[in-house]
Design a protein around this motif. Sequence first.
Motif, mmCIF file in Angstrom:
data_model
loop_
_atom_site.group_PDB
_atom_site.id
_atom_site.type_symbol
_atom_site.label_atom_id
_atom_site.label_comp_id
_atom_site.label_asym_id
_atom_site.label_seq_id
_atom_site.Cartn_x
_atom_site.Cartn_y
_atom_site.Cartn_z
ATOM 1 N N SER B 141 0.849 -1.185 0.000
ATOM 2 C CA SER B 141 0.000 0.000 0.000
ATOM 3 C C SER B 141 0.888 1.238 0.000
ATOM 4 N N ILE B 142 0.432 2.271 -0.660
ATOM 5 C CA ILE B 142 1.172 3.524 -0.687
ATOM 6 C C ILE B 142 0.253 4.660 -0.269
ATOM 7 N N VAL B 143 0.853 5.699 0.261
ATOM 8 C CA VAL B 143 0.090 6.867 0.684
ATOM 9 C C VAL B 143 0.890 8.112 0.347
ATOM 10 N N SER B 144 0.197 9.154 -0.037
ATOM 11 C CA SER B 144 0.850 10.408 -0.384
ATOM 12 C C SER B 144 -0.073 11.548 0.024
ATOM 13 N N THR B 145 0.504 12.549 0.639
ATOM 14 C CA THR B 145 -0.326 13.660 1.088
ATOM 15 C C THR B 145 0.535 14.900 1.309
ATOM 16 N N ILE B 146 -0.124 16.009 1.499
ATOM 17 C CA ILE B 146 0.541 17.234 1.939
ATOM 18 C C ILE B 146 -0.006 17.571 3.319
ATOM 19 N N VAL B 147 0.882 17.851 4.224
ATOM 20 C CA VAL B 147 0.471 18.098 5.600
ATOM 21 C C VAL B 147 1.187 19.338 6.131
ATOM 22 N N TYR B 148 0.459 20.097 6.933
ATOM 23 C CA TYR B 148 1.083 21.253 7.595
ATOM 24 C C TYR B 148 1.730 20.795 8.897
#
Lengths: 50, 187
Positions: B141-148
């Motif tokens: 599984s892969i995950v990608s995001t932008i987080v502050y």
Amino acid sequence: MYEKLIKIYPELATFNFASGAITLQNDGAGDYIAKWEHPTLAKPTAEQLV
Amino acid sequence: MASIINASTTSGVVITGDTSGNLSLQTQAGANTITVPNTSGTMMVSGNMPAFSVYSNAQQTVNNGTFTKLSLQVKEFDTSSSFDNSTNYRFTPTVAGYYQINGAGQIATASQGLLVSIYKNGSEYKRGIWFGNVASIGNQSIVSTIVYLNGSTDYIELYMYQASGSNYLTNYGSNSTYLNGTLVRAA
């Protein structure tokens, strides 16, 4: 933790633990119940989980 | 009247700021675009812009039905020394801003109900691809995001969940179970 919960509540054997209502978590020091918001089942006590 | 700064043939262009430490480029009102460099140039951005890449070097048990933090022991790079790769396995940058974060986790046994998830400050933030009914060895599984992240106390971690009915081991290595990220916009 999962096996203990199933012993207490066999109906949880088909429960989706990724749904967010109940979250079992392990941060590196063993499994624990991070969240319990099941609509009908009460959160097991520490005594039940021994 | 426009000001022109000429480069010295020996020193290049040198702009010295005042004691504030700030250097600002301001456009004319109504023309709010500054393009640096020109279309054929290259702009170097260096300094304190954290970037890191880490991966696991050992199999790890992920218990059935349990979100388990993945241990990521090996650093490929960590420009600001912000990743704890020995105790808490978390990224705690010292620069506030918006970070692009990517993670992956691979299971060693035929499994289903697999996902990886980015946690922020100990709580689930974003989930990755969910293998609901696909039981296969090596599911990843892969995950990608932008987080502050606030640059002081905020941190992120990588967790794995699997619900195959038994406790299973992860695969490890730089291409199997990893986490990386970089600052994309300062606060």
